[in-house]
Design an enzyme around this catalytic site. Structure first.
Site, PDB file in Angstrom:
ATOM      1  N   SER A   1      45.041  78.386  52.966  1.00 54.45           N
ATOM      2  CA  SER A   1      46.069  77.152  53.120  1.00 54.45           C
ATOM      3  C   SER A   1      47.214  77.976  52.552  1.00 54.45           C
ATOM      4  O   SER A   1      47.096  79.134  51.602  1.00 54.45           O
ATOM      5  CB  SER A   1      45.787  76.192  52.226  1.00 54.45           C
ATOM      6  OG  SER A   1      47.028  75.486  51.853  1.00 54.45           O
TER       7      SER A   1
ATOM      8  N   TYR B   1      42.554  71.789  43.792  1.00 57.49           N
ATOM      9  CA  TYR B   1      42.340  72.116  45.393  1.00 57.49           C
ATOM     10  C   TYR B   1      42.577  73.261  45.724  1.00 57.49           C
ATOM     11  O   TYR B   1      42.129  74.184  46.169  1.00 57.49           O
ATOM     12  CB  TYR B   1      42.920  71.033  46.266  1.00 57.49           C
ATOM     13  CG  TYR B   1      43.096  71.390  47.657  1.00 57.49           C
ATOM     14  CD1 TYR B   1      41.837  71.372  48.538  1.00 57.49           C
ATOM     15  CD2 TYR B   1      44.170  71.938  48.147  1.00 57.49           C
ATOM     16  CE1 TYR B   1      42.066  71.942  49.783  1.00 57.49           C
ATOM     17  CE2 TYR B   1      44.405  72.299  49.513  1.00 57.49           C
ATOM     18  CZ  TYR B   1      43.250  72.289  50.401  1.00 57.49           C
ATOM     19  OH  TYR B   1      43.335  72.659  51.540  1.00 57.49           O
TER      20      TYR B   1
ATOM     21  N   LYS C   1      40.817  77.225  47.209  1.00 61.50           N
ATOM     22  CA  LYS C   1      41.060  78.003  48.312  1.00 61.50           C
ATOM     23  C   LYS C   1      41.255  79.539  47.846  1.00 61.50           C
ATOM     24  O   LYS C   1      40.878  80.334  48.437  1.00 61.50           O
ATOM     25  CB  LYS C   1      42.464  77.483  49.049  1.00 61.50           C
ATOM     26  CG  LYS C   1      42.128  76.093  49.711  1.00 61.50           C
ATOM     27  CD  LYS C   1      41.327  76.113  50.911  1.00 61.50           C
ATOM     28  CE  LYS C   1      40.876  74.964  51.417  1.00 61.50           C
ATOM     29  NZ  LYS C   1      39.833  75.091  52.180  1.00 61.50           N
TER      30      LYS C   1
END
Ligand code: NAD
Ligand code: UDP
Length: 338
Positions: A124, A149, A153
């Site tokens: 992302s 989150y 990643k």
């Protein structure tokens, strides 16, 4: 030979399965159905006009995953499976690290056991953190992420880089997505969030359909052309086509490859509202609210590396993204059937 698609019944995974099969690539899906409906499988089949294998399997279940590698001839993996809500990750960090990081470690271990060393990973733009200035380029230092989150990643990118360093037979492609919106042209597949949407486009479509009263715009005092946040929105079908290129790349050569998947163009929240109103003919009432914590003013990609190395570029513009999002929402007011 097939591509194993983890999380393949979700929003991006389902569109990618369609484009892979349209390109003549066989697909096997593993999804635990945590954030999707089984009817997504039927919709994919109806669109491509053929059957494919689906395993209801959690990527943290090493035995279940091994069973897939035993039964199927898996050449490479596209790894979408993961939890993705930023706010929820702040409330439930352990669940996010377990699902995303532990899940990836288990998947990689099973892949290694079966000699499958080709993986495309859903990363992302969030890994660029708060301090890099757009346009964001793959060579920029990543990290400085502000929520669990995003950290999952970043951590998975680190794990995959270390894995490649340890064994150059791997072929690993990190795809850094910008803001996927839109839906399949048929109106039969799209984004189907649970509860109150966190992201801009599903919130707007739910206002348009009458499920929500109005949109709250998170801040109009940013240093952007109209004061609202600027993002690089990309049509989900363009994103899916980027995966077809990426999976061919890892099939063809070993290496560690990193690509932004974006359009290179930034639009503000109010640009998106206007484009959506034009596409749908619906008025979107909005109120200006405070900034959302953790948001940055501007985030868009430099998309030239994917063009130069993969021969991929996003073809669909904002108007088309809005038309397709609206077609999906208006034809499926309650999302996928149970
Ligand atoms: P999604 O929630 O629609 O799809 C993810 C799928 O993975 C779901 O079908 C879910 O049921 C499945 N899944 C979750 N945990 C699993 C597990 N442990 N085992 C097996 N299946 C599991 O999300 P999406 O928008 O399609 O995103 C796909 C990937 O792309 C995610 O990794 C996400 O973090 C990443 N990503 C998404 C965006 C975005 O804006 N949508 C942006 C950047 C990156
Ligand atoms: N946004 C907003 N209202 C909403 C949801 C999002 O104003 O209800 C804004 C958000 O502040 C950001 C942009 O829309 O500027 C895109 O947000 P989204 O959550 O979709 O993606 P992000 O870029 O944050 O991952």
């Amino acid at each position: 030979m097939s591509v194993l698609v983890t999380g393949g019944l979700g929003y991006i995974g389902s569109h990618t399965c369609v484009e892979l099969m349209n390109a003549g690539i066989d697909v096997v899906v593993a999804d635990n159905l945590y954030n999707c409906k089984k009817s997504s499988y039927d919709r994919i089949k109806a669109l491509v006009g053929r059957d494919f294998k689906f395993y209801e399997c959690d990527i943290r279940d090493a035995e279940g995953l091994s069973g897939i590698f035993e039964n199927e001839s898996i050449e490479s993996v596209i790894h979408f499976a993961g939890l993705k809500a930023v706010g929820e990750s702040v409330e439930k960090p352990l669940e996010y690290f377990d699902n995303n990081v532990t899940g990836t470690l288990i998947l990689l271990d099973v892949m290694r056991k079966y000699g499958c060393k080709k993986i495309v990973f859903s990363s992302s733009a969030t890994v660029y953190g708060m301090n890099n200035v757009s346009p964001l380029v793959e060579s920029m230092e990543v990290g400085g992420v502000t929520n669990p989150y995003g950290r999952t990643k970043f951590m998975i990118e680190c794990i995959l880089k270390d894995l490649y360093t340890s064994d150059n037979e791997w072929s690993i492609c990190l795809l850094r997505y910008f803001n996927p919106i839109g839906a399949h042209k048929s109106g039969t597949m799209g984004e189907d969030p649970n509860g109150i949407p966190n992201n801009l486009m599903p919130y707007i479509t739910q206002v348009a359909i009458g499920k929500r009263d109005h949109l709250t715009v998170y801040g109009d005092d940013y240093d952007t052309h109209d004061g609202t946040g600027v993002r690089d929105y990309i049509h989900v079908v363009d994103l899916a086509l980027g995966h077809v290129k990426a999976v061919n790349k890892v099939a063809g050569e070993s290496g560690l490859f990193i690509y932004n998947l974006g359009t290179g163009i930034g639009y503000s929240v109010l640009d998106v509202v206007k484009a959506f109103e034009k596409a749908s003919g619906k008025k979107i009432p909005y109120e200006i609210g405070p900034r959302r914590s953790g948001d940055i003013a501007t985030c868009y990609s430099d998309a030239s590396k994917a063009l130069n190395e993969l021969g991929w570029r996003a073809e669909r513009g904002l108007d088309e993204m809005c038309e397709d999002s609206w077609r999906w929402q208006s034809q499926n007011p309650n999302g996928y059937p149970d």
